[in-house]
Design a protein around this motif. Structure first.
Motif, short mmCIF file in Angstrom:
data_model
loop_
_atom_site.label_atom_id
_atom_site.label_comp_id
_atom_site.label_asym_id
_atom_site.label_seq_id
_atom_site.Cartn_x
_atom_site.Cartn_y
_atom_site.Cartn_z
N GLY A 32 0.59 -0.67 -0.28
CA GLY A 32 -0.11 0.11 -0.04
C GLY A 32 1.14 1.15 -0.89
O GLY A 32 2.23 1.31 0.74
N GLY A 33 0.70 2.59 -0.03
CA GLY A 33 0.51 4.12 -0.27
C GLY A 33 0.20 4.48 0.37
O GLY A 33 -0.86 4.79 -0.26
N ALA A 34 0.41 5.80 1.71
CA ALA A 34 -0.36 7.13 1.67
C ALA A 34 0.52 7.76 2.30
O ALA A 34 1.90 8.17 1.25
N GLU A 35 -0.21 9.28 2.36
CA GLU A 35 0.75 10.44 2.73
C GLU A 35 0.28 10.06 4.06
O GLU A 35 -0.49 9.65 4.83
N THR A 61 -4.51 3.19 3.70
CA THR A 61 -4.78 2.03 4.24
C THR A 61 -3.13 1.35 4.45
O THR A 61 -2.80 0.94 3.21
N VAL A 62 -1.94 0.82 5.33
CA VAL A 62 -0.84 0.13 4.90
C VAL A 62 -0.83 -1.18 5.34
O VAL A 62 -1.10 -0.58 6.67
N ASP A 63 0.56 -2.03 4.88
CA ASP A 63 0.81 -2.60 5.97
C ASP A 63 2.33 -2.13 6.26
O ASP A 63 3.18 -2.42 5.35
N VAL A 64 2.50 -2.70 7.33
CA VAL A 64 4.03 -1.86 7.70
C VAL A 64 4.46 -3.51 8.17
O VAL A 64 4.29 -4.01 9.31
N THR A 65 5.93 -3.53 7.75
CA THR A 65 6.74 -4.83 8.52
C THR A 65 7.88 -3.79 9.83
O THR A 65 8.13 -2.89 9.30
#
Lengths: 51, 738
Positions: free
Chosen positions: B278-281, B312-316
């Motif tokens: 995903g990507g976002a501001e 929405t983003v998923d972050v490791t």
């Protein structure tokens, strides 16, 4: 003055009992929430309203 | 809290213990409601509120203590709750406090019992006590004093040894020497059946000093607890994505490197990580000071404290902080902290002067008596009594007692001290350097209309905004008067739209509303929201407003003789209007952490004593390098750890109030030190001439300690107010033209 021979140890023993009680109270965490304990004492919602 | 609650049997397997920070408990009834609400949940065996800490400890099976369930249960009861994991530093400090309390109890017990015996001896010396009885009493005293001093004095001995091995002197060195000599001399006196022994002096000294330390530790605990709860609420829970695609709320402390967490609009990233999907501001103003949102996508690195604005983003989760900024900050921090530890606290300066003078006097007294023809024994007794009577009770309490009282006063102002010596340094500050983003400005947003907008269009925008989850839209939604539209389509990352009277209405990015972002003038790079109704459009600017009393506080600081300045990591275009609004001519923009340190060091080299106020990660080294530093409670953890003090709430006022309180406290410290010096000037001749008896030593020591402590209490505010636990001001905000 022989009375001192048992009075002094007795006084010390009483003092040690007090010290022991304090150590126990610290170790069992009774000083962790002093404010809460003070307020719990004032909470009367467990009383029977008719009494 | 009873330690025996874990024996309750539960069908759901072994019991688990979980601690939650709870907000909004203000009375005995609240404690009861929280406990009852939790204990009504099947699977929860016990719940016990700690009111002082603002936390509740729960025991129950694994499913029942799951963070989201507990938070929902308490939410229904009317309280906000968030999981709390105690750090190792917290646990160590709690152990220290317990140890000090036990030492205080032992010293108190010993002092009381020895004093009983001593008073008998003093009375007997004046009348007709039998030498055998006196010796017996002295031996009993020794029996109590030696083990008690060995146990209760440990905090001082350990600190003294640490200081000596670092080739420094602190107050604990003369304390240790005094106690040791007093005990050794007393044992010797007892053995030769002399009239005087000084056991009670040695133990009383420890008792007074331990009392001071316990108070100090309790003050720190209060600050630490509050900071811990605030931090827990700030990070809340993270939503971990499990292997099978389901999600689960976990406290951020339990996240492991490699875990995948999901962030939705408005969430704050609790740990460092890399975007997996995903990507976002993102609003990274906590980290860089830059107020303009940045757009990031898969593979980009994120720092803890970043706020996701849309999508929405998923972050490791990453194991170690690897970003160049964090590395830089860490390295700079080490350097800056080193330079600070070279500074000497007032109390240490006093002890460096005190110890040599007193020890030399004692030696000279012994030599003098020897020359005058007295025996070796008498000379040694005189020298030791010099050390005992000057033993730095008043001096050792002079500064800490004021620190504790002043810290209590500041606590009520909404300011929490991380270090006791901060008070002295605050009092010395003559320049105040502010960071802009999040320090001078409110950490939350406010909305301003760009140009003339018809009222109905603004109302329409507010009405639409209620249906969006975008954090910028929620600010707009606060102004809504009409209920939200029933039929709304949300286009993630772009905006919301609805159909009104056959016409299309939209709220979202300018692009979404058919406007060319480049054509919009006068926005200064701030975030924009556009609204479109048919072919009518309007644009809102969302920006961070000044804290409500920023202007008044800056003026107050000027009145107190402090020169204000701004060092910001943000763009010049964003900093200049703020500086102009506050009338601060001395400002610099676009600084990285290294440049911030350089500017601070230049000022220090020019002889200025800088008070740095900042909240961002990029401010942390500057805070450590400054003479003294303060940060708002909303600051990132690393930054807060560097600050000497933390202030709470939306008001900047505590910064100015802190200066006033610190100057007052410093005056009291100076008075106390002067008193302690005068006391010694009086006591030393008496001791040197050999007139000091244990009775005189005991009276002089108690009296001087009490006077110093009573004077310190004047640092407390005159009017007694109960501190409210989190007075977050919600006053009107003052908008700055960006």
């Amino acid at each position: 003055m022989t009375v001192l021979l048992w009075l002094v140890p007795l006084a010390l023993l009483l003092g040690l009992i007090g010290l022991g009680a304090f150590v126990w109270s610290v170790k069992s965490g009774q000083y962790e929430d002093m404010e809460g304990a003070a307020r719990r004492a004032l909470d009367d919602s467990d009383l029977d309203p008719k009494a | 809290m009873g330690a025996s609650a874990s024996t309750v049997e539960s069908p759901g397997g072994p019991l688990q213990r979980a601690v939650f920070a709870v907000e909004g408990m203000h009375c005995a009834g609240c404690m009861r409601r929280v406990e009852e609400a939790l204990e009504a949940v099947p699977g929860i065996a016990s719940a016990r509120v700690n009111y002082t800490l603002g936390r509740v400890a729960i025991q129950g099976d694994k499913a029942a203590v799951e963070p989201r369930r507990v938070a929902d249960t308490l939410k229904a009861a009317g309280y906000d709750a968030t999981p709390f994991e105690a750090g190792t530093a917290d646990a160590a400090a709690e152990r220290d406090l317990k140890r000090l309390l036990l030492a205080l109890a032992v010293a108190g017990f010993a002092a009381m019992n020895i004093m009983l015996l001593s008073v008998s001896v003093w009375a007997g010396n004046a009348s007709d006590i039998a030498p055998e009885t006196r010796d017996l009493f002295h031996w009993i005293s020794a029996l109590i004093a030696l083990p008690a001093a060995a146990y209760a004095g440990r905090p001082f001995y350990e600190s003294a040894i640490k200081a000596l091995s670092a080739r420094r002197l602190n107050m604990d060195v003369p304390i240790t020497i005094g106690v040791m000599l007093a005990l050794a001399l007393s044992v010797y006196q007892t053995a030769i059946s002399a009239h005087h022994a000084y056991f009670e002096s040695a133990v009383m000294l420890l008792f007074f000093l331990l009392g001071g330390r316990v108070l100090e530790q309790m003050m720190r605990r209060k600050t630490r607890t509050l900071a811990g709860n605030l931090a827990a609420f700030r990070t809340g829970t993270a939503e971990r994505v499990n292997g099978n695609g389901s999600t689960e709320a976990v406290p951020p402390e339990l996240l492991q490197p490699g875990d995948l967490i999901r962030l939705k609009a408005g969430d704050r990233l609790p740990v460092d990580g890399t975007i997996a999907k995903g990507g976002a501001e993102f609003d990274a103003s906590m980290i860089t000071g830059e107020s303009r949102p940045v757009t990031l996508g898969a593979g980009d690195d994120l720092h803890a404290g970043s706020v996701i604005l849309n999508g929405t983003v998923d972050v490791t989760v990453r194991a170690t902080v690897g970003g160049s900024l964090i590395d830089d900050v860490q390295r700079l921090l080490e350097k800056a902290t080193e330079s600070r530890s070279r500074r000497l606290a007032l109390a240490d300066r006093a002890s460096q002067l005190y110890a040599p003078v007193v020890h030399a006097t004692a030696l000279l007294a012994a030599v003098g008596w020897l020359i005058a023809g007295a025996g070796l024994h008498h000379a040694v007794v005189v020298a030791t009594t010099v050390l005992i009577i000057t033993c730095p009770c008043a001096l050792a309490l002079a500064v800490p007692a004021v620190q504790v009282a002043a810290a209590g006063a500041m606590f009520r102002l909404g300011l929490f001290l991380n270090t006791g010596t901060a008070i002295e340094r605050l009092a010395e500050a003559d320049t105040v350097v502010f960071d802009k983003t999040g320090t001078l400005t409110d950490p939350s947003f406010s909305v301003r209309l760009l140009g003339d907008v018809p009222a109905d269009l603004a109302r329409l925008a507010a009405r639409l905004a209620q249906s969006s989850r975008h954090p910028l839209a929620t600010v707009l939604a606060e102004q809504a008067v009409e209920p939200p539209f029933a039929d709304i389509t949300e286009e993630p990352g772009r905006g919301v739209r609805a159909e009104v009277g056959g016409q299309d209405v939209r709220l979202g990015s300018p692009d979404f509303c058919g406007l060319d972002e480049a054509q919009i003038q006068d926005a200064g790079g701030a975030s924009l929201i556009a609204v479109r109704h048919g072919d009518r459009t309007a644009v809102f600017v969302v920006e961070q407003a000044l804290r409500p009393d920023a202007r008044a506080t800056v003026q107050r600081l000027r009145d107190l003789g402090l020169q204000p300045a701004i060092l910001s990591g943000d763009r010049e275009a964003a900093v200049a209007p703020v500086a102009a609004a506050l009338g601060i001519a001395d400002f610099a923009a676009g600084l990285d952490p290294r440049e911030k340190i350089e500017r601070i060091e230049q000022r220090a080299a020019a002889g200025q004593r800088v008070l740095m106020v900042g909240d961002g990660l990029n401010d942390a080294p500057a805070l450590a390098a400054a003479h003294v530093s303060i940060s708002p409670a909303t600051a990132v953890d690393l930054t807060q750890a560097q600050a000497d003090a933390v202030f709470l709430g939306g008001s900047l006022g505590p910064v100015a109030s802190a200066i006033v309180a610190a100057r007052r406290a410093r005056r009291l410290m100076t008075q106390n030190l002067a008193f302690a010096a005068a006391y010694n000037a009086l006591a030393i001749p008496i001791a040197v001439l050999g007139y000091v008896t244990p009775l005189i030593a005991a009276v002089a020591m108690s009296a001087s300690s009490l006077i110093v402590t009573a004077n310190a209490l004047r640092a407390l505010p005159r009017r007694h107010r109960v501190p409210s636990s989190a007075p977050l001001a919600t006053g009107k905000r003052e908008a700055v033209p960006a």
